[in-house]
Design an enzyme around this catalytic site. Structure first.
Site, PDB file in Angstrom:
ATOM      1  N   ASP A  57       0.863  -1.266   0.090  1.00  0.00           N
ATOM      2  CA  ASP A  57      -0.088   0.149   0.139  1.00  0.00           C
ATOM      3  C   ASP A  57       0.871   1.205  -0.159  1.00  0.00           C
ATOM      4  O   ASP A  57       1.786   1.386   1.013  1.00  0.00           O
ATOM      5  CB  ASP A  57      -0.964  -0.021   1.261  1.00  0.00           C
ATOM      6  CG  ASP A  57      -1.668  -1.094   1.169  1.00  0.00           C
ATOM      7  OD1 ASP A  57      -2.451  -1.368   0.295  1.00  0.00           O
ATOM      8  OD2 ASP A  57      -1.937  -1.851   2.287  1.00  0.00           O
ATOM      9  N   ASP A 104      -6.425  -7.304  -3.261  1.00  0.00           N
ATOM     10  CA  ASP A 104      -7.265  -6.983  -2.102  1.00  0.00           C
ATOM     11  C   ASP A 104      -8.101  -5.939  -2.628  1.00  0.00           C
ATOM     12  O   ASP A 104      -8.607  -5.112  -1.889  1.00  0.00           O
ATOM     13  CB  ASP A 104      -6.140  -5.959  -1.301  1.00  0.00           C
ATOM     14  CG  ASP A 104      -6.610  -5.876  -0.066  1.00  0.00           C
ATOM     15  OD1 ASP A 104      -7.476  -6.710   0.538  1.00  0.00           O
ATOM     16  OD2 ASP A 104      -6.144  -4.764   0.896  1.00  0.00           O
TER      17      ASP A 104
END
Length: 869
Positions: free
Chosen positions: A13, A123
């Protein structure tokens, strides 16, 4: 013997509750460890760099000296990169954004070697039904993801074929327990066995072969240096399994030999086993609306405009346009565009959108200026040029501005025809705002900015120019207020509370109480809406609105303002104490010549922890809604049947029918339909006792990144319990959407095409002798009117027109958001040498037959095609 493929990776991320700056510092540290392991240990064969090249971009900003080290490992097949630029969201990001994400990700990968040819999105919060088609468009045949599936899609297996409506297909390897089950594997054998004993039964149950994946990584996780010790312990604990370091491609090679895999279709938005956050589409609506607006500006305005300029001989600025795309794609990662981040990260996201929009606006202005400034004419008057960026002639009401020192003027086209117009407003401008050189030499004579409206037909994918001719014509403007308005399609009145009553002349139907506001408490977080139990909702039916209605020559305006009193926070809401408010300002424009109500709403929010929605009652009791997704449409139940059993099956979240759209949602029967078009919000729900009302979310106001034990999402928090006061959305917010009515169903009326028109306004440029930013005269002369190409059918929708990345050709991308085969004909207005059909990666597939400068293209329902010419 069962084979356990341990795949080393890190899920990266770029930002979340931590900033991009913090993750970049960790990245430099992690990358050095990864490179050292791969370079010094041949028994450590592979490392997957999360499927996104933005990681390398971030790394090389601070470690450019390591490019050759990285390149060698990639070319040796050890460091696995791509195919994405960033880990994109799939539900509220447009089709062209996802295509460019792969386009630039593969381009970046090819500069170092090769890309992982897997649609790797471990994700993303749900999976779009069009992803197989998009992946196939880049010659990608495999997909890995986690969220959104359950048995009700047609299989309880974790390996299957996933098919789009057009027949495109990918082989899926599902992560049934996510991408992090192999994170920080413990050396303690008891702990290691305890963990694996939980995971292996689930993995085995879903597998169709003897192969399962143990992803060895997690968010920002450094490389696990003791992995060989772990493998030895696993082998000792589970002698009936073989453990080894591997890569995802090896698993797909095994699956390819298994021919009895099921094939399933559709989108995956089930929150049974993993949360998909169906109401995340309205978190931080300021950011969501900016993304919608900028995506549409790039694909609908900037790229076609640059393509027209390129066809006339001007440069196509690939570098500038790619920099804009990459700026917004950094925001398209699931957490970033989901807006389930800390306040400091949202400020970074908002700033990226600000920079991207500023670049886009300025480049649009530059191209309009270059083409208009180069127009070849012997006349000396100022010019006004109108650009139509759709592939068919458009008769439109154009609202624009003319800046001049003239006290009166007329508009005249190239044939000498006078074009009537109406002056809407006039304001005086300081000459220094036009060009500071004017006042530098002492000339302070004012300029006037006239806002005018005209109606004319603008040529397909081209422009038309008007001369601004001095005259003695009276240009005064005064408008009498009306009690109601009437257009060719509608009679509209406004109720005392600001809602609309609409009589549709074409349908002979009455629609009442349009734009009633609904307000309720939101005890949720940045991931999900959560209502207060047994709450009495607040509506705007009792407000007293200040209403002004003006009917112009070509368009009507309705101005509605009121204050909606609501509780200040959740505690006050529980006491039913309405001690705060939202200021609401509706600005409606209704063109006379088409069935469209354009809506702009300015909201000033002073309260916390609530949700505001606009309601559009349709009178249509339908079992499904129809909304658009990437390059097509999708039908969804207005009531998810899983609502009846989600608790007894222990779903991770309640399956409320809150859904995303990209540019439209509609309710219809066989006779007629009502649709909402959007250039801002992308969230809707169909509500009402008869499921006949479209509820459009205007914004949600929440104060935490994550919460636990929510009404609709029991259990642990999503994310972390971090306060995010900025997500309370205090202050002002502007939203834009529209309402249209039509005969036939949503797809038969091709509302996708109507939505494209709505988000593709006629652009104008006013050439005057003054401009602060000087340009030398162009060596490329341009004509007074121009058309690049014309669509001679009416079923397909243009996605974009752009220059090819690697060839001196233009790319025309079209899709078919209807339920029937579309046979489209395009006529090129300039002589062309060759036309080919290409894939989404702009590689030629097959030549297209050209007859008299025309081509014919057939598209199945929900199919996208790319044409190179």
């Amino acid at each position: 013997m069962k084979k356990v493929h341990i795949v080393p990776h890190m899920h990266w991320d770029r930002e979340w509750y931590f900033s991009t700056e913090e993750s970049q510092i960790l990245l430099v540290n992690n990358m050095e460890e990864i490179l050292n392991m791969l370079e010094t240990n041949q028994n450590y064969p592979y490392y997957v760099l999360d499927g996104q090249t933005a990681i390398l971009e971030d790394y090389f900003k601070v470690k450019p000296e390591n490019k050759e080290r990285v390149k060698k490992l990639i070319q040796d097949g050890r460091l696995i990169i791509g195919p994405w630029y960033t880990q994109t969201d799939e539900m509220i990001v447009g089709g062209e954004s996802i295509v460019r994400n792969l386009l630039y990700g593969l381009k970046d990968s090819e500069a170092f070697g090769t890309a992982m040819k897997i649609g790797y999105l471990p994700d993303s919060f749900g999976q779009s039904s069009q992803m197989p088609q998009i992946l196939n468009g880049f010659d990608i045949q495999y997909s890995i993801f986690w969220r959104g599936t359950s048995e009700r899609h047609g299989t309880d297996k974790t390996e299957f074929y996933w098919e789009s409506v057009d027949g495109s297909k990918v082989l899926v390897q599902l992560f049934p327990l996510g991408y992090a089950i192999g994170k920080y594997l413990p050396e303690n054998e008891e702990q290691l066995q305890e963990r694996m004993n939980k995971y292996f039964p689930v993995l085995d149950r879903g597998a169709t072969t003897e192969n399962i994946i143990l992803p060895n990584g997690h968010d920002q996780m450094p490389i696990q240096k003791n992995i060989f010790t772990i493998i030895e312990k696993l082998q000792r604990l589970y002698p009936d399994r073989e453990f080894f370091l591997s890569k995802y491609e090896h698993v797909f090679a095994e699956l390819e030999q298994h021919h009895a895999l099921p094939t399933i279709q559709g989108e995956f938005l089930d929150g049974k086993y993993m949360r998909v956050h169906r109401s995340i589409y309205s978190t931080r609506m300021d950011i969501k609306a900016a993304n919608t607006r900028i995506e549409n500006k790039i694909t609908n305005i900037l790229e076609p405009l640059a393509s027209i300029a390129y066809s006339l001989g001007f440069d196509y600025h690939h570098g500038l346009i790619e920099s804009i795309w990459k700026e917004i794609m950094k925001n398209h990662a699931h957490d970033s565009i989901g807006c389930c981040c800390s306040d400091k990260v949202h400020r970074e996201i908002a700033n990226r959108f600000f920079l991207a929009e500023e670049k886009t606006d300025r480049l649009i202005e530059f191209y309009k200026r270059k083409m208009t400034d180069a127009i070849k004419t012997d006349r000396s008057e100022d010019l006004l040029t109108a650009f139509n960026l759709l592939p068919y002639d458009r008769e439109e009401v154009v609202t624009t501005t003319v800046t001049t020192k003239l006290h009166s003027f007329t508009l005249e086209d190239a044939d000498g025809t006078i074009i009537p117009f109406e002056v809407i407003s006039k304001e005086e401008l300081d000459p220094g705002l036009i060009d500071r050189q004017i006042v530098h030499y002492g000339n302070y004579d004012p300029f006037y900015k006239y806002t005018i409206q005209l109606k004319d037909s603008i040529p397909a994918m081209g422009y038309k120019t008007y001369f601004i001719v001095p005259t003695d014509t009276d240009m005064t403007h005064s408008f009498a207020e009306k009690e109601s308005i009437e257009t060719d399609y509608y009679q509209i009145t406004v109720n005392p509370n600001g809602t609309l009553n609409i009589w549709d002349k074409q349908l002979e139907k009455q629609f009442n109480n349009i734009l009633l506001l609904e307000n309720g408490g939101d005890d949720g977080d940045e991931y999900d809406f959560s209502p207060l139990p047994n709450e009495t909702l607040i509506y705007s039916d009792q407000v007293k609105a200040d209403v002004h209605i003006v009917q112009h020559m070509y368009e009507a305006e309705i101005d509605i303002q009121f204050k909606l009193n609501i509780p200040r926070n959740l505690d006050e809401r529980k006491r039913n104490n309405h001690n705060s408010f939202i200021d609401v300002h509706w600005k409606l424009t209704i063109p006379k010549h088409k069935p469209m109500i354009n809506i702009k709403v300015e909201l000033d929010n002073h309260a916390m922890d609530h949700r505001l929605r606009a309601l559009i009652p349709t009178g249509i009791a339908s079992k499904c809604s129809i909304a658009d997704n990437q390059f097509g449409f999708i039908k969804r139940n207005v009531y998810d049947p899983a609502m009846d059993y989600w608790q007894e099956e222990n779903w991770g979240e309640r399956p409320d029918s809150i859904y995303p759209m990209l540019s439209f949602v509609g309710l219809c029967n066989d006779e007629y339909g009502v649709s909402v078009l959007t250039n801002s919000t992308r969230e809707y729900e169909i509500i009402g006792s008869h499921h006949d009302t479209i509820a459009i979310t205007l914004f949600r106001s929440v104060g935490f990144l994550g919460k636990e034990e929510m009404l609709r999402r029991p259990g642990r928090p999503s994310g972390i319990k971090l306060p995010t006061p900025d997500s309370q959305m205090l202050g002002t917010l502007t939203m834009e959407f529209a309402i249209t009515t039509h005969q036939q169903s949503t797809t038969a009326a091709n509302v996708g095409r109507i939505a494209k028109q709505y988000t593709t306004a006629i652009e104008t440029y006013n050439k005057i002798p003054f401009n602060a930013m000087k340009l030398n005269p162009s060596s490329v002369p341009t004509p007074l009117t121009y058309s690049l190409l014309q669509e001679k059918s009416s079923n397909t929708v243009i996605s974009t027109l752009k220059k090819a990345e690697k060839e001196n050709k233009l790319v025309l991308r079209i899709y078919n958001p209807t339920e029937t085969i579309s046979n489209s004909t395009f006529q090129f207005k300039q002589p062309i040498e060759q036309v080919v059909e290409a894939n989404l990666n702009e590689k030629s597939i097959a030549p297209l037959n050209v007859e008299q400068n025309e081509i014919k293209v057939a598209l199945k329902a929900n199919q996208v095609k790319t044409i190179l010419f």
